[in-house]
Structure formats: C-alpha cells, structure tokens
Design a protein around this motif. Structure first.
Motif, PDB file in Angstrom:
ATOM      1  N   ALA A  78       0.827  -1.207   0.000  1.00 11.89           N
ATOM      2  CA  ALA A  78       0.000   0.000   0.000  1.00 11.89           C
ATOM      3  C   ALA A  78       0.865   1.261   0.000  1.00 11.89           C
ATOM      4  CB  ALA A  78      -0.927  -0.001   1.206  1.00 11.89           C
ATOM      5  N   ARG A  79       0.481   2.221  -0.867  1.00 12.20           N
ATOM      6  CA  ARG A  79       1.250   3.456  -0.986  1.00 12.20           C
ATOM      7  C   ARG A  79       0.373   4.546  -1.589  1.00 12.20           C
ATOM      8  NH1 ARG A  79       6.097   2.910  -4.915  1.00 12.20           N
ATOM      9  NH2 ARG A  79       4.425   2.996  -6.445  1.00 12.20           N
ATOM     10  N   LEU A  80       0.636   5.776  -1.176  1.00 12.99           N
ATOM     11  CA  LEU A  80      -0.017   6.959  -1.721  1.00 12.99           C
ATOM     12  C   LEU A  80       1.089   7.899  -2.181  1.00 12.99           C
ATOM     13  CD1 LEU A  80      -2.568   8.814  -2.058  1.00 12.99           C
ATOM     14  CD2 LEU A  80      -2.046   9.656   0.236  1.00 12.99           C
ATOM     15  N   ARG A  81       1.018   8.343  -3.448  1.00 16.90           N
ATOM     16  CA  ARG A  81       2.014   9.275  -3.975  1.00 16.90           C
ATOM     17  C   ARG A  81       1.312  10.501  -4.535  1.00 16.90           C
ATOM     18  NH1 ARG A  81       6.207   6.049  -7.685  1.00 16.90           N
ATOM     19  NH2 ARG A  81       4.369   5.691  -8.942  1.00 16.90           N
ATOM     20  N   LEU A  82       1.897  11.661  -4.245  1.00 14.59           N
ATOM     21  CA  LEU A  82       1.349  12.927  -4.723  1.00 14.59           C
ATOM     22  C   LEU A  82       2.401  13.637  -5.556  1.00 14.59           C
ATOM     23  CD1 LEU A  82      -0.089  14.198  -1.334  1.00 14.59           C
ATOM     24  CD2 LEU A  82      -1.287  12.908  -3.086  1.00 14.59           C
ATOM     25  N   GLY A  83       1.964  14.245  -6.626  1.00 12.79           N
ATOM     26  CA  GLY A  83       2.862  15.008  -7.477  1.00 12.79           C
ATOM     27  C   GLY A  83       2.096  16.056  -8.249  1.00 12.79           C
ATOM     28  N   PRO A  84       2.807  16.901  -8.987  1.00 11.31           N
ATOM     29  CA  PRO A  84       2.131  17.964  -9.722  1.00 11.31           C
ATOM     30  C   PRO A  84       1.195  17.445 -10.808  1.00 11.31           C
ATOM     31  CG  PRO A  84       4.495  17.973 -10.159  1.00 11.31           C
ATOM     32  CD  PRO A  84       4.253  16.956  -9.110  1.00 11.31           C
ATOM     33  N   GLY A  88      -1.072   8.962  -7.205  1.00 14.70           N
ATOM     34  CA  GLY A  88      -0.945   7.529  -7.454  1.00 14.70           C
ATOM     35  C   GLY A  88      -1.372   6.762  -6.213  1.00 14.70           C
ATOM     36  N   VAL A  89      -2.305   5.837  -6.374  1.00 12.82           N
ATOM     37  CA  VAL A  89      -2.799   5.023  -5.269  1.00 12.82           C
ATOM     38  C   VAL A  89      -2.483   3.561  -5.583  1.00 12.82           C
ATOM     39  CG1 VAL A  89      -4.841   4.281  -3.978  1.00 12.82           C
ATOM     40  CG2 VAL A  89      -4.672   6.633  -4.800  1.00 12.82           C
ATOM     41  N   ARG A  90      -1.609   2.978  -4.767  1.00 17.24           N
ATOM     42  CA  ARG A  90      -1.321   1.551  -4.924  1.00 17.24           C
ATOM     43  C   ARG A  90      -1.891   0.835  -3.715  1.00 17.24           C
ATOM     44  NH1 ARG A  90       4.722  -0.428  -5.540  1.00 17.24           N
ATOM     45  NH2 ARG A  90       4.760  -0.034  -3.317  1.00 17.24           N
ATOM     46  N   SER A  94      -2.132  -3.384  -7.917  1.00 13.50           N
ATOM     47  CA  SER A  94      -1.650  -2.447  -8.927  1.00 13.50           C
ATOM     48  C   SER A  94      -1.815  -1.014  -8.448  1.00 13.50           C
ATOM     49  CB  SER A  94      -2.406  -2.642 -10.242  1.00 13.50           C
ATOM     50  OG  SER A  94      -3.770  -2.318 -10.065  1.00 13.50           O
ATOM     51  N   GLU A  95      -1.140  -0.117  -9.153  1.00 17.49           N
ATOM     52  CA  GLU A  95      -1.244   1.300  -8.839  1.00 17.49           C
ATOM     53  C   GLU A  95      -2.104   1.974  -9.891  1.00 17.49           C
ATOM     54  OE1 GLU A  95       1.482   5.067  -7.508  1.00 17.49           O
ATOM     55  OE2 GLU A  95       2.453   3.382  -8.467  1.00 17.49           O
ATOM     56  N   GLN A  96      -2.959   2.870  -9.418  1.00 14.27           N
ATOM     57  CA  GLN A  96      -3.798   3.652 -10.322  1.00 14.27           C
ATOM     58  C   GLN A  96      -3.386   5.112 -10.189  1.00 14.27           C
ATOM     59  OE1 GLN A  96      -7.615   2.509  -8.715  1.00 14.27           O
ATOM     60  NE2 GLN A  96      -7.999   1.230 -10.500  1.00 14.27           N
ATOM     61  N   PHE A  97      -3.345   5.805 -11.317  1.00 16.16           N
ATOM     62  CA  PHE A  97      -2.979   7.211 -11.341  1.00 16.16           C
ATOM     63  C   PHE A  97      -4.187   8.037 -11.746  1.00 16.16           C
ATOM     64  CE2 PHE A  97      -0.361  10.826 -11.607  1.00 16.16           C
ATOM     65  CZ  PHE A  97      -0.814  11.563 -12.693  1.00 16.16           C
ATOM     66  N   PHE A  98      -4.397   9.144 -11.031  1.00 11.67           N
ATOM     67  CA  PHE A  98      -5.504  10.043 -11.327  1.00 11.67           C
ATOM     68  C   PHE A  98      -4.973  11.467 -11.414  1.00 11.67           C
ATOM     69  CE2 PHE A  98      -7.188   6.497  -8.923  1.00 11.67           C
ATOM     70  CZ  PHE A  98      -8.229   6.074  -9.725  1.00 11.67           C
ATOM     71  N   ARG A  99      -5.389  12.187 -12.444  1.00  9.36           N
ATOM     72  CA  ARG A  99      -5.021  13.603 -12.566  1.00  9.36           C
ATOM     73  C   ARG A  99      -5.759  14.398 -11.498  1.00  9.36           C
ATOM     74  NH1 ARG A  99      -7.246  12.795 -17.357  1.00  9.36           N
ATOM     75  NH2 ARG A  99      -8.544  14.626 -16.996  1.00  9.36           N
ATOM     76  N   TRP A 100      -5.209  15.530 -11.116  1.00 11.98           N
ATOM     77  CA  TRP A 100      -5.826  16.354 -10.079  1.00 11.98           C
ATOM     78  C   TRP A 100      -7.228  16.816 -10.477  1.00 11.98           C
ATOM     79  CZ3 TRP A 100      -4.385  16.136  -5.338  1.00 11.98           C
ATOM     80  CH2 TRP A 100      -3.069  15.899  -5.005  1.00 11.98           C
TER      81      TRP A 100
END
Length: 157
Positions: A78-84, A88-90, A94-100
């Motif tokens: 399990a992981r949460l990543r934030l970027g500009p 990204g939510v894993r 699998s990890e899913q990416f969502f635009r802001w």
C-alpha cells in the motif's frame, strides 16, 4: 469514470506515504502462517492415522503456507504518492494514477479503516495506505493531500 493513466507517466512525486503498522503486522502474520504450516507438516508423520502421508504431502502443506504468506505480504504494498501531475494510489496489486482535475477529494468516512479517494459520479477508490491505526501519521498524510490538492489543482475546495 475518471480517466486513468499509467503510474509510470509521472516522473516527479513530491510526497510518498506508506502505512507504518499494516506492513509490520502483515510480516508477523506471514511468518506465523509459514511456521504453523511447517510444524503441521512435520507432525504429520509422528503417528499413523490411517492414510499414508509421505514427504510430498509434507512439502505440499509447507508450500501452501508459503503461498498464503505471499498473499498476506501483498498488504505491505500500500502506498499513496502525490505530485504535480496527479495522485498515485497503490493498494494490493496495482497502482492507479488520477489527474488532479479528476479528483474530488480524499475523505475518511467514520467507521472505516482506510481513507477514500473521491471521484466523479459518486465513485471512490479505497486508499489502504491511509489508515486510522497510524494515528498522527495518517492525519498528516490527509493534510498533506489537501495542501497538495490546493497547490496543484489551483482551486480551494
């Protein structure tokens, strides 16, 4: 449904959060499961209970324990990543990416054990990384998400 991109499409992450308690508990439980299966496999040949139990049966029981432990260890991912570019939510596989612009928020519903990423059309994705059991760390992750959402999406909600 929100448009999803590959997590590899993003090159820069400003914040990465992983849970503290869940991976530790998962490792301990996985080790206990393997030990229990190995002990049962060793005890199978102590006394004749009727059917013949051979070495292959003992190895099979041990391997079942290893497979179960591997499944339990998936909880450590399990992981949460934030970027500009987005979030990204894993969770388990699998990890899913969502635009802001496709995210409506991150909430922690009362009585749930993990946070939810809110998407359009009343959809949500569980965020296993942010759990109540991590107390202050989870609160800090929620605050960091809200700060990042404001910074990167350009509007205050």
């Amino acid at each position: 449904m929100a448009k999803r991109q590959s997590a590899s499409d993003t090159s820069e992450w400003t914040y990465v959060y992983t849970p503290r308690l869940m991976p530790r508990v998962a490792v301990v439980v996985a080790v206990v499961v393997v030990i229990v299966h190995v002990i049962f496999a060793a005890l199978l040949t102590i006394e004749n209970t009727g059917p013949d139990v051979g070495l292959s049966d003992q190895i099979g029981i041990g391997l079942v324990g290893v497979v179960e432990a591997c499944a339990i260890l998936l909880l450590t991912r399990a992981r949460l990543r934030l970027g500009p570019n987005g979030i990204g939510v894993r969770n388990v596989l699998s990890e899913q990416f969502f635009r802001w612009d496709a995210i409506e928020g991150l909430v922690y519903p009362e009585g749930n054990f993990c946070a939810r990423l809110l998407l359009p059309s009343d959809e949500h994705i569980p965020v296993l990384a942010v759990q109540a059991r991590d107390h202050d760390r989870a609160v800090a992750a929620m605050e960091r998400f809200r700060d990042s959402e404001t910074d990167f999406s350009g509007d205050c909600r």
